[in-house]
Design a protein around this motif. Structure first.
Motif, PDB file in Angstrom:
ATOM      1  N   ALA A  85      50.340  35.367  39.595  1.00  0.00           N
ATOM      2  CA  ALA A  85      50.282  34.615  39.877  1.00  0.00           C
ATOM      3  C   ALA A  85      48.611  34.397  39.349  1.00  0.00           C
ATOM      4  CB  ALA A  85      50.361  33.400  40.780  1.00  0.00           C
ATOM      5  N   GLU A  86      47.762  35.417  39.813  1.00  0.00           N
ATOM      6  CA  GLU A  86      46.360  35.487  39.985  1.00  0.00           C
ATOM      7  C   GLU A  86      45.893  36.459  38.639  1.00  0.00           C
ATOM      8  OE1 GLU A  86      47.976  38.805  42.692  1.00  0.00           O
ATOM      9  OE2 GLU A  86      48.240  37.259  42.108  1.00  0.00           O
ATOM     10  N   LEU A  87      46.918  36.665  37.700  1.00  0.00           N
ATOM     11  CA  LEU A  87      46.394  36.807  36.288  1.00  0.00           C
ATOM     12  C   LEU A  87      47.541  35.885  35.327  1.00  0.00           C
ATOM     13  CD1 LEU A  87      47.614  40.438  36.458  1.00  0.00           C
ATOM     14  CD2 LEU A  87      45.193  39.860  36.644  1.00  0.00           C
ATOM     15  N   THR A  88      46.060  35.794  34.495  1.00  0.00           N
ATOM     16  CA  THR A  88      46.505  34.789  33.004  1.00  0.00           C
ATOM     17  C   THR A  88      46.792  35.433  31.881  1.00  0.00           C
ATOM     18  OG1 THR A  88      44.542  32.815  33.251  1.00  0.00           O
ATOM     19  CG2 THR A  88      45.181  33.479  31.674  1.00  0.00           C
TER      20      THR A  88
ATOM     21  N   GLY B  35      48.337  41.143  30.853  1.00  0.00           N
ATOM     22  CA  GLY B  35      47.100  39.964  32.275  1.00  0.00           C
ATOM     23  C   GLY B  35      45.802  40.072  32.573  1.00  0.00           C
ATOM     24  N   ILE B  36      44.891  39.259  31.878  1.00  0.00           N
ATOM     25  CA  ILE B  36      43.590  39.178  32.002  1.00  0.00           C
ATOM     26  C   ILE B  36      42.907  38.445  33.183  1.00  0.00           C
ATOM     27  CG2 ILE B  36      44.110  39.735  29.972  1.00  0.00           C
ATOM     28  CD1 ILE B  36      42.180  36.898  28.912  1.00  0.00           C
ATOM     29  N   ARG B  37      42.470  37.868  33.784  1.00  0.00           N
ATOM     30  CA  ARG B  37      41.348  37.413  34.919  1.00  0.00           C
ATOM     31  C   ARG B  37      39.856  37.268  34.370  1.00  0.00           C
ATOM     32  NH1 ARG B  37      41.613  41.866  39.757  1.00  0.00           N
ATOM     33  NH2 ARG B  37      39.989  42.970  38.840  1.00  0.00           N
ATOM     34  N   ARG B  38      39.396  35.862  34.998  1.00  0.00           N
ATOM     35  CA  ARG B  38      38.184  35.999  34.923  1.00  0.00           C
ATOM     36  C   ARG B  38      37.582  37.001  36.349  1.00  0.00           C
ATOM     37  NH1 ARG B  38      35.636  32.222  31.729  1.00  0.00           N
ATOM     38  NH2 ARG B  38      36.864  30.314  31.387  1.00  0.00           N
ATOM     39  N   ARG B  39      35.891  37.531  35.391  1.00  0.00           N
ATOM     40  CA  ARG B  39      35.012  38.061  37.200  1.00  0.00           C
ATOM     41  C   ARG B  39      35.186  36.661  37.779  1.00  0.00           C
ATOM     42  NH1 ARG B  39      34.557  42.910  36.179  1.00  0.00           N
ATOM     43  NH2 ARG B  39      31.734  42.610  37.546  1.00  0.00           N
TER      44      ARG B  39
ATOM     45  N   GLU C 140      40.486  34.676  20.514  1.00  0.00           N
ATOM     46  CA  GLU C 140      40.504  33.512  21.359  1.00  0.00           C
ATOM     47  C   GLU C 140      39.422  33.597  22.573  1.00  0.00           C
ATOM     48  OE1 GLU C 140      43.747  30.943  22.378  1.00  0.00           O
ATOM     49  OE2 GLU C 140      44.880  31.547  20.073  1.00  0.00           O
ATOM     50  N   TYR C 141      39.373  34.463  23.479  1.00  0.00           N
ATOM     51  CA  TYR C 141      38.986  35.107  24.373  1.00  0.00           C
ATOM     52  C   TYR C 141      37.896  36.291  24.223  1.00  0.00           C
ATOM     53  CZ  TYR C 141      43.135  33.215  26.576  1.00  0.00           C
ATOM     54  OH  TYR C 141      44.093  31.402  27.274  1.00  0.00           O
ATOM     55  N   ALA C 142      36.865  36.136  25.134  1.00  0.00           N
ATOM     56  CA  ALA C 142      35.471  36.555  25.048  1.00  0.00           C
ATOM     57  C   ALA C 142      35.697  37.556  26.294  1.00  0.00           C
ATOM     58  CB  ALA C 142      34.203  36.502  24.960  1.00  0.00           C
ATOM     59  N   LEU C 143      36.202  38.973  25.815  1.00  0.00           N
ATOM     60  CA  LEU C 143      36.306  39.910  26.196  1.00  0.00           C
ATOM     61  C   LEU C 143      35.267  41.138  26.146  1.00  0.00           C
ATOM     62  CD1 LEU C 143      38.682  41.423  28.506  1.00  0.00           C
ATOM     63  CD2 LEU C 143      39.635  42.325  26.621  1.00  0.00           C
TER      64      LEU C 143
ATOM     65  N   ASP D 115      31.870  34.265  39.112  1.00  0.00           N
ATOM     66  CA  ASP D 115      30.370  33.412  38.509  1.00  0.00           C
ATOM     67  C   ASP D 115      29.621  33.601  38.715  1.00  0.00           C
ATOM     68  OD1 ASP D 115      32.714  31.869  37.599  1.00  0.00           O
ATOM     69  OD2 ASP D 115      32.309  30.372  39.261  1.00  0.00           O
ATOM     70  N   SER D 116      29.003  35.232  39.372  1.00  0.00           N
ATOM     71  CA  SER D 116      27.661  35.425  39.918  1.00  0.00           C
ATOM     72  C   SER D 116      27.943  37.338  39.653  1.00  0.00           C
ATOM     73  CB  SER D 116      27.080  35.403  41.015  1.00  0.00           C
ATOM     74  OG  SER D 116      28.016  36.018  42.230  1.00  0.00           O
ATOM     75  N   GLY D 117      26.893  38.041  38.779  1.00  0.00           N
ATOM     76  CA  GLY D 117      27.083  39.269  39.096  1.00  0.00           C
ATOM     77  C   GLY D 117      27.049  39.986  37.779  1.00  0.00           C
ATOM     78  N   LEU D 118      27.107  41.121  37.628  1.00  0.00           N
ATOM     79  CA  LEU D 118      27.523  41.945  36.135  1.00  0.00           C
ATOM     80  C   LEU D 118      29.169  41.308  35.401  1.00  0.00           C
ATOM     81  CD1 LEU D 118      26.454  43.970  34.346  1.00  0.00           C
ATOM     82  CD2 LEU D 118      28.470  45.408  35.841  1.00  0.00           C
ATOM     83  N   LEU D 119      28.207  40.938  33.776  1.00  0.00           N
ATOM     84  CA  LEU D 119      29.139  40.239  32.885  1.00  0.00           C
ATOM     85  C   LEU D 119      30.330  38.977  34.055  1.00  0.00           C
ATOM     86  CD1 LEU D 119      30.972  42.932  32.064  1.00  0.00           C
ATOM     87  CD2 LEU D 119      29.568  42.270  31.154  1.00  0.00           C
ATOM     88  N   ALA D 120      29.353  38.087  35.002  1.00  0.00           N
ATOM     89  CA  ALA D 120      29.170  37.007  35.552  1.00  0.00           C
ATOM     90  C   ALA D 120      30.145  35.857  34.598  1.00  0.00           C
ATOM     91  CB  ALA D 120      28.348  35.911  35.970  1.00  0.00           C
ATOM     92  N   GLY D 121      31.379  35.172  35.219  1.00  0.00           N
ATOM     93  CA  GLY D 121      32.732  34.512  34.676  1.00  0.00           C
ATOM     94  C   GLY D 121      33.039  35.021  33.405  1.00  0.00           C
ATOM     95  N   LEU D 122      33.144  36.147  32.859  1.00  0.00           N
ATOM     96  CA  LEU D 122      33.975  36.407  32.091  1.00  0.00           C
ATOM     97  C   LEU D 122      35.322  37.092  32.236  1.00  0.00           C
ATOM     98  CD1 LEU D 122      31.054  38.727  30.026  1.00  0.00           C
ATOM     99  CD2 LEU D 122      31.603  36.051  29.407  1.00  0.00           C
ATOM    100  N   TRP D 123      35.646  36.946  31.191  1.00  0.00           N
ATOM    101  CA  TRP D 123      37.384  37.637  31.377  1.00  0.00           C
ATOM    102  C   TRP D 123      37.119  38.977  31.280  1.00  0.00           C
ATOM    103  CZ3 TRP D 123      41.261  34.149  31.922  1.00  0.00           C
ATOM    104  CH2 TRP D 123      41.145  32.945  31.813  1.00  0.00           C
ATOM    105  N   GLU D 124      38.290  39.661  31.881  1.00  0.00           N
ATOM    106  CA  GLU D 124      38.145  41.283  32.126  1.00  0.00           C
ATOM    107  C   GLU D 124      39.604  41.618  32.032  1.00  0.00           C
ATOM    108  OE1 GLU D 124      36.394  43.117  35.417  1.00  0.00           O
ATOM    109  OE2 GLU D 124      37.924  42.017  36.571  1.00  0.00           O
ATOM    110  N   LEU D 125      40.082  42.796  32.413  1.00  0.00           N
ATOM    111  CA  LEU D 125      41.213  43.935  32.663  1.00  0.00           C
ATOM    112  C   LEU D 125      41.248  43.728  33.539  1.00  0.00           C
ATOM    113  CD1 LEU D 125      41.557  46.192  29.260  1.00  0.00           C
ATOM    114  CD2 LEU D 125      42.726  43.697  29.620  1.00  0.00           C
TER     115      LEU D 125
END
Length: 349
Positions: A318-321, A247-251, A331-334, A253-263
């Motif tokens: 549902a809130e995780l991918t 399970g991962i999620r998007r950070r 495929e995913y930039a972590l 859209d602003s701030g540190l690591l904006a818009g990237l995938w994260e644990l």
């Protein structure tokens, strides 16, 4: 002795010609290759960039390819280099170059400077190395060399000092080899006039012109303004499993690591009981909870101290991918901050 003066040009170029590092972007210094390499090299060691540069060029060999690339492609190619706003600006600039200049970087310093993510140094590097324009490219290496040459104790972090240094190098820039001269200064700063510890003055081609050396101050220079204290944040990172998926999620859209995938992560350094409670509040049905080795990651202005847990869920929220481990790798930039918590997956392979 005159520090930064025209007398340094000939010995520096001769020293550069006698042997400099064999770097992949130097072999074919096209505007695109110079641009990509210089953006990658910001805040990053040369040796770390080599592999990234070669993989990038294989996937996105020109401006048109970069402009047309999906975000997932260029973000994955950048994964681990950090400062992700750099790669987003690369893409924005590529789109602009295609729209305004037919896919060719403009042969004009002012137009280069106007592109997203390109500042004085990068514009100077592209203009001089790729187009042969006599403009300086002043980065941290060059500022350090200048401070030692001049025995100058002005903090090199002072914008006025950088402006003055650019003006002084512009005044002595050789019109026949501006790119090589800029690269000779970069090379000197990277290999001889070193940033940490004692400079290798006995190997320096302009030692005889260096006021810092002759006054015995080279090791004390350059002076930098005191850095702001880096704040510390405690976080609890969760390696979430549902069956074989992660399970991962998007950070945001602003701030540190904006818009990237994260644990997924929770604020604070939480105990197992606190994690169970926090996930229960979210309605997540947990089947297993195991502690992972803690880790830390240092950004420019903040340090993350991370507690980690491996969590197996009975149902996927549902809130995780949820993705396969192979998709996560390919495929995913972590961001690299989360990599220590993925080592448990290696044991399964």
């Amino acid at each position: 002795m005159n520090g930064v003066c025209s007398a340094i040009v000939a010995p520096l170029l001769s020293w550069y010609d006698q042997g400099h590092r064999d770097l992949p972007w130097r072999a074919q210094p096209t505007p695109y290759r110079v641009w990509i390499s210089e953006i990658m090299l910001q805040q990053t060691r040369v040796e770390a960039v080599r592999g990234y540069f070669e993989r990038w060029m294989q996937s996105l060999p020109d401006v048109h390819a970069l402009a047309a690339a999906d975000e997932a492609v260029y973000m994955k190619l950048w994964e681990g280099l950090g400062y992700y706003s750099r790669v987003r600006n690369l893409h924005r600039a590529a789109v602009e170059v295609c729209e305004k200049y037919g896919g060719e970087l403009p042969a004009d310093y002012g137009h280069l400077l106007a592109l997203p993510g390109i500042g004085d140094y990068t514009a100077g590097a592209i203009a001089s190395i790729a187009f042969g324009f006599p403009v300086p490219a002043v980065d941290g290496n060059v500022l350090r060399v200048a401070a030692r040459l001049d025995n100058d104790f002005t903090p090199i972090t002072d914008p006025k000092y950088k402006k003055l240094t650019r003006e002084r190098f512009a005044a002595i820039m050789p019109t026949d080899r501006p790119g090589d001269f800029n690269q000779s200064l970069m090379e000197l700063g990277a290999t001889t006039c070193l940033p940490n510890g004692a400079p290798l003055c006995s190997d320096c081609p302009v030692q005889h012109l260096c006021l810092g050396y002759h006054h015995g101050n080279a090791i004390q220079l350059p002076v930098r303004a005191a850095k702001k204290m880096r704040r510390t944040e405690n976080r609890t990172v969760l390696l979430i499993r549902y069956g074989t998926l992660i399970g991962i999620r998007r950070r945001p859209d602003s701030g540190l690591l904006a818009g990237l995938w994260e644990l997924p992560a929770l604020e604070g350094a939480l105990s197992p009981d606190a994690v169970r409670q926090a996930l229960g509040v979210r309605g997540w049905q947990m089947e297993k909870l195991l502690s992972l080795h803690p880790a830390k990651h240092i950004f420019t202005h903040v340090e993350w101290r991370m507690t980690g847990y491996y969590v197996e869920l009975a149902e996927p929220p549902a809130e995780l991918t949820f993705v396969t481990p192979s998709a996560l790798r390919e495929e995913y930039a972590l961001p690299s901050a989360f990599r220590p918590f993925l080592t448990v997956l290696e044991d399964e392979e």
